[in-house]
Scaffold this motif. Structure first.
Motif, short mmCIF file in Angstrom:
data_model
loop_
_atom_site.label_atom_id
_atom_site.label_comp_id
_atom_site.label_asym_id
_atom_site.label_seq_id
_atom_site.Cartn_x
_atom_site.Cartn_y
_atom_site.Cartn_z
N PRO A 68 0.82 -1.22 0.00
CA PRO A 68 0.00 0.00 0.00
C PRO A 68 0.85 1.26 0.00
N PRO A 69 0.33 2.37 -0.53
CA PRO A 69 1.06 3.64 -0.48
C PRO A 69 1.11 4.17 0.94
N ALA A 70 2.05 5.06 1.20
CA ALA A 70 2.18 5.63 2.54
C ALA A 70 1.04 6.58 2.84
N THR A 71 0.55 7.29 1.83
CA THR A 71 -0.56 8.23 2.00
C THR A 71 -1.60 7.99 0.92
N CYS A 72 -2.79 8.52 1.12
CA CYS A 72 -3.87 8.37 0.13
C CYS A 72 -3.68 9.42 -0.96
N ALA A 73 -2.64 9.25 -1.76
CA ALA A 73 -2.31 10.21 -2.82
C ALA A 73 -1.37 9.55 -3.80
N PHE A 74 -1.38 10.05 -5.05
CA PHE A 74 -0.43 9.60 -6.06
C PHE A 74 0.86 10.39 -5.93
N ASP A 75 1.97 9.74 -6.12
CA ASP A 75 3.26 10.40 -6.07
C ASP A 75 3.59 11.00 -7.43
N GLY A 76 3.67 12.34 -7.50
CA GLY A 76 4.05 13.00 -8.75
C GLY A 76 2.96 13.12 -9.78
N PHE A 77 1.72 12.91 -9.40
CA PHE A 77 0.61 12.99 -10.35
C PHE A 77 -0.17 14.29 -10.14
N THR A 78 -0.44 15.01 -11.25
CA THR A 78 -1.27 16.20 -11.21
C THR A 78 -2.59 15.91 -11.91
N MET A 79 -3.68 16.16 -11.20
CA MET A 79 -5.00 15.89 -11.75
C MET A 79 -5.28 16.81 -12.94
N PRO A 80 -5.55 16.28 -14.14
CA PRO A 80 -5.91 17.14 -15.26
C PRO A 80 -7.15 17.97 -14.93
N ALA A 81 -7.12 19.25 -15.28
CA ALA A 81 -8.21 20.15 -14.90
C ALA A 81 -9.54 19.73 -15.48
N ASN A 82 -9.54 19.14 -16.67
CA ASN A 82 -10.80 18.78 -17.33
C ASN A 82 -11.12 17.28 -17.18
N ALA A 83 -10.46 16.61 -16.25
CA ALA A 83 -10.65 15.16 -16.12
C ALA A 83 -12.05 14.82 -15.62
N LYS A 84 -12.54 13.69 -16.03
CA LYS A 84 -13.79 13.13 -15.52
C LYS A 84 -13.46 12.09 -14.45
N VAL A 85 -14.19 12.15 -13.34
CA VAL A 85 -14.00 11.18 -12.26
C VAL A 85 -15.14 10.18 -12.33
N TYR A 86 -14.82 8.95 -12.71
CA TYR A 86 -15.83 7.91 -12.85
C TYR A 86 -15.55 6.80 -11.85
N ALA A 87 -16.61 6.32 -11.21
CA ALA A 87 -16.51 5.18 -10.30
C ALA A 87 -17.23 3.99 -10.91
N ALA A 88 -16.77 2.80 -10.57
CA ALA A 88 -17.43 1.57 -11.03
C ALA A 88 -17.16 0.48 -10.02
N GLY A 89 -18.10 -0.46 -9.94
CA GLY A 89 -17.88 -1.60 -9.07
C GLY A 89 -19.16 -2.15 -8.49
N ALA A 90 -19.01 -3.00 -7.49
CA ALA A 90 -20.12 -3.68 -6.84
C ALA A 90 -19.59 -4.35 -5.59
N TYR A 91 -20.48 -4.97 -4.83
CA TYR A 91 -20.04 -5.72 -3.64
C TYR A 91 -19.06 -6.82 -4.07
N GLY A 92 -19.33 -7.43 -5.18
CA GLY A 92 -18.45 -8.45 -5.74
C GLY A 92 -18.77 -8.63 -7.20
#
Length: 373
Positions: A87-111
């Motif tokens: 696991p990463p040390a913190t809840c963040a990406f190392d060296g990643f900058t969020m693109p200003a126009n990015a779309k945040v999409y979630a997907a998934g289920a219980y299983g």
């Protein structure tokens, strides 16, 4: 199944083929097929990403396991950690900058769709979820989540650029299909990840926005539920081709080394090798006789015209254990079973789930459903 190795770049799968994949437990989006050179262009750095001031590291081929001899098989072993196991040390990406126009999409289920193997030591059967992404107008960051241990296979349409992926879950999660240069963060309860976990549906949905804000700085734009092991992010055009990395790890390689098959596949294997056999009414009578000897005969008055013998009836999905046996993972709910253990045979190991273990020798019963009618 014969495999054809694609060249560098990726592979294309039609949506019709994807529909077929949903019904094939041993096939994934990472199955080699037609070469698609455009796949590399979809993930080249763009202007929104920070400019490096130091030389960029050389990208090795996207592998999560050591190279193997041609034709050799090797199940996943925890001695060789897969991408995201640490696991990463913190809840963040190392060296990643969020693109200003990015779309945040979630997907998934219980299983997802139940697999016949395990990918962790939780005692839970693994599931698989295939994710198809279509968003040609803006970069995409993905938040993928499941409670059950899950292997995610990701494919995308030409022109779609996946900028980063967060995968969360309660149990172990693994991802395949994306090139190694796509930032990936995996945080689960089991690996003590700093982001916690979330998934689409039930109580998991309430955790999606807080987690997205923490790691991406923004809430989720749209969440897409996975059904029958498939999730489509965006509106996939009819006949659209999906691309995935040609060097992606096959789903089966995340299997825990030496772990028994899970679910009914594990029971079927034990029947074939003679460890189990179908239970008989004689096994039930022998167990009930031993139970009466240990507990004493029940105090029941004579019932005119009735049968004073109390029998619970032959349990549904019952088997007799003839030698040392590890109970397969995933025997919960309708998949549960009753195991009669023959005299002199050791008590089975493993997680019984909702199943019962009945010792013919002493009439005892262990398991969460013992005594239930």
């Amino acid at each position: 199944m014969n495999r054809m190795r694609a060249g560098r770049g990726g592979l294309a799968i039609t949506t019709a083929a994807l529909a077929l994949l949903a019904g094939c437990g041993d096939m994934t989006l990472s199955e080699p097929g037609v070469k698609a050179p455009e796949a590399e262009d979809a993930h080249k750095p763009v202007a929104e990403q920070p400019v490096r001031t130091e030389p960029a590291p050389v990208q090795e081929p996207a592998r999560t396991n050591p190279p193997r001899e041609p034709g050799a098989t090797q199940p996943f072993a925890f001695e060789v950690p897969a991408r995201g196991d640490i696991p990463p040390a913190t809840c963040a990406f190392d060296g990643f900058t969020m693109p200003a126009n990015a779309k945040v999409y979630a997907a998934g289920a219980y299983g997802g769709k139940e697999a016949d193997f395990q990918i962790d030591q939780s005692g839970h059967q693994a599931t698989t979820i295939q994710v198809a992404v279509h968003e040609p107008h803006a970069p995409v960051v993905l938040l993928l989540g499941a409670y059950e241990p899950t292997v995610w296979s990701v494919g995308w349409t030409r022109g779609t650029r996946i900028a980063a992926v967060v995968v969360t879950g309660y149990h172990r999660q693994q991802l395949t299909g994306l090139p190694a240069n796509v930032p990936l963060l995996i945080s689960t309860y089991d690996n003590r990840g700093p982001c916690g976990y979330a998934y689409v549906g039930g109580e998991g949905s309430a955790k999606l926005n807080p987690l997205a804000r923490e790691v991406f700085g923004r809430a989720v734009d749209v969440a897409y539920p996975a059904r029958d092991g498939r999730a489509v992010v965006g509106k996939l055009p009819p006949g659209a081709a999906l691309v995935t990395d040609a060097a992606a790890t096959p789903v089966k390689e995340f299997q825990v080394k030496d772990a028994p098959l899970a679910g009914q596949a594990g029971i079927d294997a034990a029947l074939r090798d003679g460890t189990l056999r179908p239970a008989t009414p004689a096994d039930l009578r022998a167990w009930e006789a031993a139970r009466q000897r240990s507990q004493g005969a029940p105090d029941i008055p004579r019932i005119e015209g009735g049968d004073t013998e109390r029998s619970s009836g032959m349990p549904y999905r019952s088997y007799t254990v003839r030698k040392a046996f590890a109970i397969p993972a995933g025997l919960n709910g309708a998949h549960s079973a009753t195991f009669f253990v023959a005299p002199g045979v050791p008590l089975p190991t493993g997680n019984p789930g909702h199943s019962q273990v009945r010792l013919i020798e002493d009439g005892s019963c262990s398991g969460p459903t013992c005594g239930m009618r």
